[in-house]
Design a protein around this motif. Structure first.
Motif, short mmCIF file in Angstrom:
data_model
loop_
_atom_site.label_atom_id
_atom_site.label_comp_id
_atom_site.label_asym_id
_atom_site.label_seq_id
_atom_site.Cartn_x
_atom_site.Cartn_y
_atom_site.Cartn_z
N LYS A 298 -4.23 -49.81 -11.81
CA LYS A 298 -4.36 -50.01 -10.36
C LYS A 298 -3.23 -50.86 -9.77
CE LYS A 298 -9.27 -49.24 -9.83
NZ LYS A 298 -9.63 -48.67 -11.12
N VAL A 299 -2.01 -50.60 -10.23
CA VAL A 299 -0.87 -51.33 -9.67
C VAL A 299 -0.02 -50.44 -8.76
CG1 VAL A 299 -0.69 -53.03 -11.52
CG2 VAL A 299 0.48 -50.83 -11.75
N SER A 300 -0.36 -49.16 -8.70
CA SER A 300 0.39 -48.22 -7.85
C SER A 300 -0.53 -47.65 -6.77
CB SER A 300 0.92 -47.05 -8.69
OG SER A 300 2.18 -47.36 -9.17
N PRO A 301 0.04 -47.34 -5.62
CA PRO A 301 -0.80 -46.80 -4.55
C PRO A 301 -1.17 -45.35 -4.82
CG PRO A 301 1.49 -46.82 -3.88
CD PRO A 301 1.44 -47.49 -5.22
N SER A 302 -2.32 -44.93 -4.31
CA SER A 302 -2.67 -43.51 -4.36
C SER A 302 -1.88 -42.80 -3.28
CB SER A 302 -4.16 -43.34 -4.10
OG SER A 302 -4.45 -43.75 -2.78
N THR A 303 -1.77 -41.48 -3.38
CA THR A 303 -1.00 -40.75 -2.37
C THR A 303 -1.63 -40.89 -0.98
OG1 THR A 303 -2.03 -38.85 -3.40
CG2 THR A 303 0.34 -38.99 -3.56
N GLU A 304 -2.97 -40.92 -0.94
CA GLU A 304 -3.62 -41.07 0.38
C GLU A 304 -3.22 -42.39 1.03
OE1 GLU A 304 -5.73 -40.64 -2.36
OE2 GLU A 304 -7.40 -39.30 -1.81
N TRP A 305 -3.23 -43.45 0.22
CA TRP A 305 -2.89 -44.75 0.78
C TRP A 305 -1.46 -44.74 1.30
CZ3 TRP A 305 0.61 -48.66 -0.08
CH2 TRP A 305 0.32 -49.89 0.55
N SER A 306 -0.54 -44.18 0.50
CA SER A 306 0.86 -44.14 0.92
C SER A 306 1.01 -43.40 2.23
CB SER A 306 1.72 -43.44 -0.14
OG SER A 306 1.70 -44.15 -1.32
N SER B 179 -7.13 -55.02 -1.04
CA SER B 179 -8.12 -55.64 -0.15
C SER B 179 -8.74 -54.56 0.73
CB SER B 179 -7.41 -56.71 0.69
OG SER B 179 -7.91 -56.73 1.99
N ASP B 180 -9.89 -54.85 1.30
CA ASP B 180 -10.52 -53.88 2.19
C ASP B 180 -9.68 -53.67 3.45
OD1 ASP B 180 -12.60 -53.43 0.52
OD2 ASP B 180 -13.93 -54.93 1.43
N ASP B 181 -8.95 -54.70 3.80
CA ASP B 181 -8.08 -54.63 4.96
C ASP B 181 -6.78 -53.94 4.56
OD1 ASP B 181 -6.59 -54.91 7.17
OD2 ASP B 181 -6.65 -57.11 7.23
N ILE B 182 -6.57 -52.75 5.09
CA ILE B 182 -5.40 -51.97 4.66
C ILE B 182 -4.09 -52.69 4.97
CG2 ILE B 182 -5.19 -50.61 6.78
CD1 ILE B 182 -4.59 -48.19 4.92
N ALA B 183 -4.11 -53.54 5.99
CA ALA B 183 -2.91 -54.25 6.38
C ALA B 183 -2.53 -55.31 5.35
CB ALA B 183 -3.09 -54.89 7.74
N LYS B 184 -3.51 -55.81 4.58
CA LYS B 184 -3.20 -56.87 3.61
C LYS B 184 -2.90 -56.31 2.23
CE LYS B 184 -5.65 -60.75 5.66
NZ LYS B 184 -7.08 -60.80 5.97
N THR B 185 -3.30 -55.05 2.00
CA THR B 185 -3.13 -54.46 0.68
C THR B 185 -1.66 -54.28 0.33
OG1 THR B 185 -5.20 -53.31 0.92
CG2 THR B 185 -3.71 -52.47 -0.76
N GLN B 186 -1.30 -54.65 -0.90
CA GLN B 186 0.04 -54.34 -1.37
C GLN B 186 -0.01 -54.01 -2.85
OE1 GLN B 186 2.02 -58.09 -0.35
NE2 GLN B 186 1.87 -58.69 -2.51
N TYR B 187 0.96 -53.20 -3.27
CA TYR B 187 0.98 -52.75 -4.66
C TYR B 187 2.26 -53.20 -5.36
CZ TYR B 187 -3.13 -49.87 -3.83
OH TYR B 187 -4.38 -49.45 -3.55
#
Lengths: 292, 461
Positions: free
Chosen positions: B277-285, B212-220
């Motif tokens: 697109k089921v795993s987070p990128s390193t930046e996101w982590s 989601s655009d909202d980083i708080a709602k995003t999950q992988y």
């Protein structure tokens, strides 16, 4: 400073002074905003220090703790022997400051006031020691102190401070050089020896410079991690940075950030205090001497 | 004027006094030290029960310094041996060790707890060959329930250089709350269940991923950090280092990072991030969990494959977790990495015999059991003590942990990270070179030739 200058330019025009120019308002706003930005990490540090272990893991992090865990501030004393670490750090940093001040001021006085053969060469040699990185002398120094049976004592951390440090000597030398020769001539007429002139003329007039050196020396020794790690091995001799880095040392566990923040808040206290005290000295130095 | 002078005189006088007083103390102490060292010398030459002091050098963190609590009991059983623990923070572990050795203050017992690895220590000639010592002592691994294959890890050309003490494996942790929310059934802990495959894991992960655009709602769905980066192709059956790495002291004669198999394996892993697109990128982590943090801990990841040390904090996680087998990925033999930490005696040790006594004490069943609680969950290498380890974690079925551990041993492969020479440099190089791939600026094919070249350089350095 700028207000002082503005005042002297237009001493009578009080109405103009009260009305702020747009440029001033703008710079005021910029200052407020940057201050806020600077304070934000500090705010998070204090806020995290009052969070519970579970809350600290949350994402996105909360601004203020949900429940205020004042007990964190007592817990740190149980988990880390915080009192002992604090005391050790204070002892080491305190003595180092005294040592640095005495030795550096004495050497700097010599460089500033005496002209002798090879004066410049000695000074260049002194300055070149600044280019030696610590890791280069780490092992020889360790061997030396180990031969002196000083391992696991505070000596390797305190004694070197009593032998001056290039940067501080340089700083003080530059300051001493600016003192007018007439002052010392007056001293000489009154029958002062060199040591006495150093102690009673040069030092009191150099409070701002000495305060700067004291702050540098204190902060350096207060934050130093590598030297205490090398020389100290019993936990009751460890310093604050060593103890605090042990909290993040486990590769296998989430560091207790909340406790680490408690430790950081408390570790900040002496530096803030020193700044407050030294700043007063600093200002007083300028006011009293009237030099500069 | 006068006042100033007085203060300075006072200051000088007090400093001198304190320095004198302190040096007085240290003088007395050093006399004691030399005395005990002399005594130690005579014990070695066959004297009576005179006291010897050995040092155990370790990381200054609770899961390592717990050995301090074991010392009183050990000293009671061995009245002629005193144990001193020396410690350093993780980051400074290696530099302090090197300085201690160079300064003639070498500790007796330690392990590769810093960045450096066993192979590095071995190749620098820092380790004592324990073979004769153990023969003389009649040391048998079976007395300590240590499987023979674990003993072999720290043998070089039939000489033993280390005795295993802890064993970490690779396992999957999963967030039960996220599985429940996606109404998925929990993954199995049984390594023999062949329906639990990599593709099945991706399928599960898709159902839990929510970008989601909202980083708080995003999950992988999954974060696949199986072993170190250079070792990951092995999971799919592609070997990056030649077989002889393990028999000649950590110097592989060949590496195959630019082979099509290895490249395909890396591509499959990066597909998790860029195609499926089921795993987070390193930046996101990093943005969620900080530089060295783990987004799984923040409750943002459904399944996390990683070392069993991730379990150690499990009792504090703000959600319910379970453990599962590492899914089958295409290599019939290897599914789990083993990280076995040994205890080593350093070559400069003055009392190797006593050091061995201390090591033997640390691996007895009783002490290994005790160590689990004291350390907060270090997995013992002693198979009997391991039973107690399985029961250590709240809310996780001990049977699951047992299954995962036993499966990991059957399908396990000793981690490269301590067994290849100059490994910390290889690892740094890998992290740097793979970075453009992780951010999507380069392809795997583009970087692998460089990596192959650099690995060869580092190994032969």
């Amino acid at each position: 400073m700028s207000t002082v200058r503005a005042l002297s330019h237009r001493p009578k025009d009080t109405r103009r002074r009260r009305k702020m120019e747009p440029i001033k308002i703008l710079s005021f706003i910029t200052l407020v905003v940057t201050t806020f930005l600077m304070l934000l990490p500090l705010f998070f540090m204090v806020s995290t220090s009052l969070k519970s272990k579970r809350e600290m893991l949350k994402f996105p992090p909360s601004f203020l703790p949900e429940s205020w865990q004042w007990s964190n501030y007592t817990e740190i004393f149980d988990t880390l022997q915080f009192g002992t670490l604090y005391k050790n750090s204070l002892i080491i940093a305190g003595f180092s400051v005294v040592g640095t001040l005495i030795s550096s001021a004495l050497v700097a006085y010599g460089f500033a006031r005496f002209r002798g053969k090879g004066n410049q060469i000695w000074f260049i040699m002194l300055l070149s020691t600044m280019m030696l990185p610590y890791p280069a002398i780490m092992i020889p120094q360790f061997v030396l102190f180990s031969k002196m049976n000083w391992i696991d004592t505070f000596f390797p951390l305190i004694v070197p401070a009593f032998f001056g440090s290039a940067y501080n000597i340089f700083l003080l030398r530059q300051f001493f050089s600016t003192l007018p020769e007439e002052l010392f001539d007056a001293g000489r007429i009154d029958g002062c020896g060199e040591i006495r002139m150093w102690a009673t003329i040069a030092l009191p007039l150099s409070k701002p410079a000495l305060a700067t050196v004291a702050i540098f020396a204190f902060i350096y020794n207060w934050n130093d991690l590598l030297t205490p790690v090398l020389y100290l091995s019993s936990s009751d001799k460890f310093t604050l940075p060593v103890g605090m880095s042990s909290l993040t040392s486990s590769r296998f566990r989430i560091p207790p950030w909340h406790l680490l923040m408690v430790a950081s808040v408390l570790a900040m206290v002496p530096i803030v205090t020193l700044f407050a005290v030294a700043q007063k000295q600093f200002v007083e130095g300028i006011v009293l001497t009237g030099i500069k | 004027m006068n006042k100033n002078r007085k203060t300075i005189a006072c200051l000088l006088a007090t400093t001198m006094l304190v320095v004198l007083a302190l040096s007085g103390c240290s003088g007395g102490k050093s006399a004691g030290n030399t005395l005990s060292e002399e005594n130690g010398g005579s014990t070695n030459s066959g004297g009576k029960a005179e006291t010897v002091t050995i040092t155990h050098y370790t990381i200054d963190s609770e899961d390592r310094t717990f050995v301090e609590k074991l010392i009183p009991d050990f000293e009671k059983q061995h009245p002629n041996i005193k144990v001193k623990v020396e410690k350093a923070p993780y980051e400074q572990f290696d530099s302090k060790l090197q300085t201690l050795i160079a300064g003639g203050k070498s500790p007796d017992v330690t392990s590769h707890w810093g960045y450096g690895g066993f192979a590095e220590y071995y190749n620098k000639g820092m380790l004592l060959d324990m073979t004769d010592l153990m023969k003389e002592d009649g040391f048998k691994a079976e007395d300590y329930n240590i499987p023979e294959n674990l003993m072999n890890i720290y043998k070089v050309k039939d000489h033993t250089y280390g005795i295993p003490v802890n064993m970490y494996v690779t396992l999957m942790l999963y967030n039960k709350d996220m599985f429940d929310a996606a109404s998925l059934s929990y993954p199995t802990s049984d390594y023999e269940d062949k329906s639990w495959t990599y593709d099945k894991m991706v399928e599960n992960a898709k159902k839990m991923t929510l970008v989601s655009d909202d980083i708080a709602k995003t999950q992988y769905g999954v974060d696949f950090t199986w072993s170190e980066r250079d070792m990951r192709p092995l999971y799919f059956g592609a070997e990056p280092y030649s077989e002889d790495t393990w028999t000649n002291g950590g110097v592989p004669s060949e590496t195959y990072f630019d082979s099509p198999e290895v490249i395909a394996a890396y591509n499959k892993l990066f597909d998790l991030v860029f195609k499926d697109k089921v795993s987070p990128s390193t930046e996101w982590s990093k943005s969620v969990a900080g530089q060295n943090g783990d987004p799984f801990v923040a409750g943002k990841i459904g399944m996390s494959i990683g070392g069993s040390w991730n379990l150690a904090g499990a009792n504090d996680f703000p959600f319910k977790i379970g453990v599962a087998a590492v899914p089958w990925g295409g290599n019939d033999k290897v599914r789990s990495t083993l990280y076995v930490d040994p205890l080593l005696i350093l070559k400069d040790s003055k009392h190797p015999k006593e050091a061995l006594e201390w090591i033997k004490y640390l691996i007895t069943t009783e002490v290994q059991e005790k160590s689990i609680d004291l350390s907060g969950g270090n997995p013992p290498v002693n198979t009997e003590a391991a039973e107690a380890y399985y029961k250590h974690f709240d809310g996780i079925d001990p049977q699951d942990i047992k299954n995962v551990y036993e499966g990991a041993v059957n399908y396990g492969f000793e981690s490269y990270n301590h067994l290849i020479t100059n490994y910390s440099q290889i690892n740094d190089m890998f992290i740097n070179e793979l970075q453009p791939v992780e951010t999507g600026h380069k392809t795997v094919e583009e970087v692998m030739t460089t990596i192959q070249k650099k690995v060869t350089e580092i190994i032969h350095r």
